[in-house]
Design an enzyme around this catalytic site. Structure first.
Site, PDB file in Angstrom:
ATOM      1  N   ARG A  42       0.683  -1.223  -0.122  1.00 45.44           N
ATOM      2  CA  ARG A  42       0.217  -0.194  -0.061  1.00 45.44           C
ATOM      3  C   ARG A  42       1.033   1.142   0.036  1.00 45.44           C
ATOM      4  O   ARG A  42       0.385   2.319  -0.283  1.00 45.44           O
ATOM      5  CB  ARG A  42      -0.986   0.010   1.249  1.00 45.44           C
ATOM      6  CG  ARG A  42      -1.658   1.105   1.265  1.00 45.44           C
ATOM      7  CD  ARG A  42      -3.032   0.970   0.047  1.00 45.44           C
ATOM      8  NE  ARG A  42      -3.848   2.306   0.562  1.00 45.44           N
ATOM      9  CZ  ARG A  42      -3.704   3.512   0.057  1.00 45.44           C
ATOM     10  NH1 ARG A  42      -2.460   3.658  -0.487  1.00 45.44           N
ATOM     11  NH2 ARG A  42      -4.487   4.707   0.289  1.00 45.44           N
ATOM     12  N   LYS A  43       2.050   1.272   0.181  1.00 48.80           N
ATOM     13  CA  LYS A  43       2.976   2.198   0.191  1.00 48.80           C
ATOM     14  C   LYS A  43       3.530   2.591  -1.239  1.00 48.80           C
ATOM     15  O   LYS A  43       3.270   1.773  -2.100  1.00 48.80           O
ATOM     16  CB  LYS A  43       4.306   2.120   1.371  1.00 48.80           C
ATOM     17  CG  LYS A  43       3.597   1.338   2.782  1.00 48.80           C
ATOM     18  CD  LYS A  43       2.713   2.131   3.477  1.00 48.80           C
ATOM     19  CE  LYS A  43       2.409   1.675   4.799  1.00 48.80           C
ATOM     20  NZ  LYS A  43       1.423   2.174   5.536  1.00 48.80           N
TER      21      LYS A  43
END
Ligand code: PLP
Length: 398
Positions: free
Chosen positions: A190-191
């Site tokens: 998700r980063k």
């Protein structure tokens, strides 16, 4: 099939042949953890952010745990942080037996409001853990001034902030240099870049860096690499309680490839964020995120605050029906069941605190942000056509 709805995810990592080849190379080398790829990734990462030391660990949560231990956080201590963050921020404080003391955010940047920090410093305060929320640098200059005055260490939760920059004495510098004492990064998908799971701790303090390396590998006095190459028999020892917070060499090799892509990823994210800015500026009462003049976000997420007339869940559902994934504003940790009855404070020392367990007058901006904001899709491989679809849909529903 031309009428079929094209589903747009909230995020999507950019990984490909280079990462696959790097993983394969490590697997075929026969050395899968705490080996040469870890050392190389740490070196590449330290160079990128401009830090003296970088230590790879299993994820950002374990990175935060070790950072807090290094600055001496102990059971009974307090650590000042935000509730408006991913739950791991506060969990890491509780792993040390300490209590997170939550401070409210600034509504424009969604970051800790420095003005509110001094008010909650007590004789039990041991550290300040700030977050560069969704990639936007927090006001480190103001925070450090307060921290230094009270001799408190500053740890930066930079989970989302790889590639973000801050204007420091006239120069743009990378988050993670670090400007505080220790910075912690995440490589969850998700980063902005990913190794599947993974984390990194940066610091300019060589003693802490040494300590991190011991802790991440069970407290073992002699690392594998040293014993492996030794011509004489070495017996390791375990001088302290350690953990298994290791990153593997497969992950590190993927991370090295991701670092090469990072400048292009950040440039594209900034381009897409600017495009959102232009296109959404005309929607009445929709509040767009602001970037302070001294900050350059990597735009890990693009967060808009909905007009008061809108129902957040309804807007998100309508967009989902149109094939567009969104997320609500960043969570408030103090509202989660794991935190409702205990485990946190808003700094009020007079008992009883009038706030309800999951609602706090002192954290009102954090609660508004969770309830009124939504995160829009933004990812490197996003096409302009996809982004236009998001823009059109949002303009219709709000
Ligand atoms: C993602 C995130 C974490 C946790 O990172 P992991 O690598 O999943 O442990 C911590 N803090 C913040 C602000 C995050 O966004």
């Amino acid at each position: 099939m031309s009428n079929q709805i094209q589903n747009i995810p909230i995020a999507k990592p950019w990984v490909g042949e280079a990462e696959a080849a790097a993983s394969s190379r490590v697997i075929l080398s026969g050395w899968l953890t705490q080996g040469p790829e870890i050392a190389a990734f740490e070196k590449d990462f330290a160079t990128y952010v401009g830090a003296k030391h970088a230590c790879a660990v299993s994820n950002c949560t374990t990175a935060l745990h070790l950072a807090l231990l290094a600055v001496g956080v102990q059971p009974g201590d307090e650590v000042i942080t935000v509730s408006h963050s991913y739950i791991a921020t506060a969990n890491s404080i509780r792993y040390c037996g300490a209590t997170p003391v939550f401070v409210d955010i600034e509504p424009q940047t969604y970051n800790i409001n420095p003005i509110l920090i001094e008010d909650v410093i007590s004789d039990r305060t041991r550290a300040i853990l700030v977050v560069h929320q969704i990639g936007m640098p927090c006001d480190l200059k103001a925070i450090l001034a307060i921290a230094r005055q009270h001799s408190l260490p500053v740890i930066e939760d930079a989970a989302c902030a790889i590639g973000s920059e801050i204007l420091w004495d006239g120069e743009w510098e990378k988050i993670g240099k670090p400007h505080g004492d220790i910075a912690c990064f995440s490589f969850h998908p998700r980063k902005v870049i990913t190794t599947g799971d993974g984390g990194m701790i940066t610091t300019n303090n060589p003693d802490w860096d040494k300590q991190f390396r011991l802790w991440r590998q069970h407290g073992m006095s002699v690392p594998d690499t040293v014993r492996h190459g030794a011509k004489q028999v070495i017996f390791e020892s375990y001088p302290m309680l350690g953990y298994n917070y290791r990153m593997t060499d497969v992950q590190a090799a993927i991370g090295r490839e991701q670092l090469k892509r990072l400048p292009e990823i950040v440039a594209q994210r900034r381009y897409l964020a600017e495009r959102y800015h232009q296109a959404l500026a005309d929607i009445p009462e929709l509040k767009l995120p602001t970037e302070p003049t001294w900050a350059r976000s990597n735009w890990q997420s693009y967060c808009v605050r909905l007009p008061a007339r809108c129902d957040q869940r309804q807007v998100m559902q309508t967009m989902l029906d149109a094939g567009i994934s969104t997320r609500r504003g960043i969570m408030c940790i103090h509202r989660e069941p794991a935190y409702q009855q205990e485990g946190w404070s808003c700094g009020i020392t007079e008992k009883p605190c009038q706030c309800k367990p999951s609602q706090c007058d002192r954290l009102i901006e954090s609660e508004y942000a969770q309830d009124q904001a939504i995160l829009l899709p933004l990812f490197y491989p996003m096409t302009e056509a996809q982004q236009d679809q998001v823009i059109r849909c949002l303009a219709v529903v709000v």
